[in-house]
Design a protein around this motif. Structure first.
Motif, mmCIF file in Angstrom:
data_model
loop_
_atom_site.group_PDB
_atom_site.id
_atom_site.type_symbol
_atom_site.label_atom_id
_atom_site.label_comp_id
_atom_site.label_asym_id
_atom_site.label_seq_id
_atom_site.Cartn_x
_atom_site.Cartn_y
_atom_site.Cartn_z
ATOM 1 N N TYR A 72 42.803 33.853 36.541
ATOM 2 C CA TYR A 72 41.734 33.822 35.549
ATOM 3 C C TYR A 72 40.522 33.038 36.041
ATOM 4 N N HIS A 73 39.346 33.473 35.590
ATOM 5 C CA HIS A 73 38.105 32.731 35.827
ATOM 6 C C HIS A 73 38.173 31.414 35.039
ATOM 7 N N PRO A 74 37.325 30.428 35.397
ATOM 8 C CA PRO A 74 37.306 29.159 34.652
ATOM 9 C C PRO A 74 37.021 29.323 33.154
ATOM 10 N N ASN A 75 36.375 30.434 32.767
ATOM 11 C CA ASN A 75 36.092 30.658 31.349
ATOM 12 C C ASN A 75 37.263 31.317 30.611
ATOM 13 N N GLY A 76 38.374 31.567 31.320
ATOM 14 C CA GLY A 76 39.556 32.143 30.685
ATOM 15 C C GLY A 76 39.673 33.650 30.794
ATOM 16 N N LYS A 77 38.631 34.322 31.258
ATOM 17 C CA LYS A 77 38.696 35.780 31.396
ATOM 18 C C LYS A 77 39.430 36.142 32.684
ATOM 19 N N LEU A 78 40.119 37.274 32.643
ATOM 20 C CA LEU A 78 40.888 37.737 33.796
ATOM 21 C C LEU A 78 39.970 37.950 34.995
ATOM 22 N N TYR A 79 40.364 37.391 36.145
ATOM 23 C CA TYR A 79 39.623 37.534 37.402
ATOM 24 C C TYR A 79 40.220 38.683 38.210
ATOM 25 N N TYR A 80 41.542 38.641 38.432
ATOM 26 C CA TYR A 80 42.207 39.762 39.081
ATOM 27 C C TYR A 80 43.686 39.795 38.710
ATOM 28 N N SER A 81 44.270 40.977 38.896
ATOM 29 C CA SER A 81 45.693 41.142 38.623
ATOM 30 C C SER A 81 46.271 42.164 39.591
ATOM 31 N N GLY A 82 47.544 42.006 39.862
ATOM 32 C CA GLY A 82 48.229 42.910 40.760
ATOM 33 C C GLY A 82 49.697 42.565 40.805
ATOM 34 N N GLU A 83 50.348 43.000 41.875
ATOM 35 C CA GLU A 83 51.776 42.752 41.996
ATOM 36 C C GLU A 83 52.138 42.394 43.435
ATOM 37 N N TYR A 84 53.081 41.477 43.560
ATOM 38 C CA TYR A 84 53.630 41.090 44.856
ATOM 39 C C TYR A 84 55.027 41.676 45.017
ATOM 40 N N GLU A 85 55.371 41.942 46.264
ATOM 41 C CA GLU A 85 56.740 42.299 46.598
ATOM 42 C C GLU A 85 57.125 41.483 47.826
ATOM 43 N N LYS A 86 58.084 40.581 47.653
ATOM 44 C CA LYS A 86 58.551 39.706 48.728
ATOM 45 C C LYS A 86 57.397 38.982 49.422
ATOM 46 N N GLY A 87 56.461 38.456 48.634
ATOM 47 C CA GLY A 87 55.358 37.668 49.161
ATOM 48 C C GLY A 87 54.161 38.457 49.650
ATOM 49 N N GLN A 88 54.230 39.776 49.596
ATOM 50 C CA GLN A 88 53.130 40.625 50.060
ATOM 51 C C GLN A 88 52.499 41.368 48.887
ATOM 52 N N LYS A 89 51.163 41.454 48.902
ATOM 53 C CA LYS A 89 50.491 42.235 47.861
ATOM 54 C C LYS A 89 50.895 43.692 48.007
ATOM 55 N N LYS A 90 51.107 44.344 46.850
ATOM 56 C CA LYS A 90 51.455 45.765 46.897
ATOM 57 C C LYS A 90 50.752 46.503 45.783
ATOM 58 N N GLY A 91 50.596 47.793 45.986
ATOM 59 C CA GLY A 91 49.995 48.631 44.964
ATOM 60 C C GLY A 91 48.526 48.350 44.761
ATOM 61 N N VAL A 92 48.046 48.659 43.570
ATOM 62 C CA VAL A 92 46.630 48.517 43.245
ATOM 63 C C VAL A 92 46.386 47.186 42.540
ATOM 64 N N TRP A 93 45.388 46.451 43.019
ATOM 65 C CA TRP A 93 44.951 45.201 42.404
ATOM 66 C C TRP A 93 43.600 45.452 41.759
ATOM 67 N N TYR A 94 43.378 44.848 40.597
ATOM 68 C CA TYR A 94 42.162 45.065 39.819
ATOM 69 C C TYR A 94 41.366 43.757 39.748
ATOM 70 N N PHE A 95 40.054 43.857 39.926
ATOM 71 C CA PHE A 95 39.172 42.691 39.936
ATOM 72 C C PHE A 95 38.110 42.821 38.842
ATOM 73 N N TYR A 96 37.782 41.675 38.205
ATOM 74 C CA TYR A 96 36.865 41.661 37.068
ATOM 75 C C TYR A 96 35.814 40.561 37.244
ATOM 76 N N SER A 97 34.656 40.787 36.659
ATOM 77 C CA SER A 97 33.576 39.798 36.705
ATOM 78 C C SER A 97 33.889 38.650 35.753
ATOM 79 N N VAL A 98 33.105 37.605 35.853
ATOM 80 C CA VAL A 98 33.278 36.438 34.985
ATOM 81 C C VAL A 98 33.047 36.819 33.515
ATOM 82 N N GLU A 99 32.332 37.928 33.286
ATOM 83 C CA GLU A 99 32.113 38.414 31.918
ATOM 84 C C GLU A 99 33.257 39.302 31.435
ATOM 85 N N GLY A 100 34.200 39.611 32.334
ATOM 86 C CA GLY A 100 35.340 40.440 31.954
ATOM 87 C C GLY A 100 35.162 41.916 32.242
ATOM 88 N N LYS A 101 34.093 42.295 32.950
ATOM 89 C CA LYS A 101 33.848 43.704 33.261
ATOM 90 C C LYS A 101 34.560 44.082 34.559
#
Length: 110
Positions: A72-101
């Motif tokens: 999360y950003h310092p303002n509480g809005k989601l910054y990015y989300s995704g999934e790990y598998e055994k310590g490695q990023k996998k699949g699609v990760w999504y990124f958002y602006s500080v405004e939540g867009k």
């Protein structure tokens, strides 16, 4: 002057399978989550900013990132989300602006 051991014991507390790590010299929670019998993170672990706001939620298996991750950003809005598998990023990760867009998505292949 306190010994390093005393200092560490005050900053980390494990009780009933829940580990809490504090910011040095304070009672402010830095990390909190379940641990396994070896005191390694297990399941959802939350990290907090020094002001108490949620910084992230990550999922662990035997101390390694494994599952959903949300930061999360310092303002509480989601910054990015995704999934790990055994310590490695996998699949699609999504990124958002500080405004939540939505900004972009990044695909991680094995």
């Amino acid at each position: 002057m306190r010994s390093p051991k005393t200092r560490v014991e005050k900053e980390v507390k494990i009780e009933n399978g829940v580990k809490t790590v504090y910011y040095k010299g304070t009672d402010k929670v830095r990390f909190r989550g379940n641990v396994n019998k070896d005191s390694l993170w297990e399941g959802k672990v939350s990290a907090y900013r020094e002001n108490g706001l949620l910084w992230s939620n990550l999922t662990y298996a035997n101390g390694i990132e494994n599952g959903v991750a949300q930061v999360y950003h310092p303002n509480g809005k989601l910054y990015y989300s995704g999934e790990y598998e055994k310590g490695q990023k996998k699949g699609v990760w999504y990124f958002y602006s500080v405004e939540g867009k939505f900004i972009k998505e990044v695909s991680y292949e094995k």
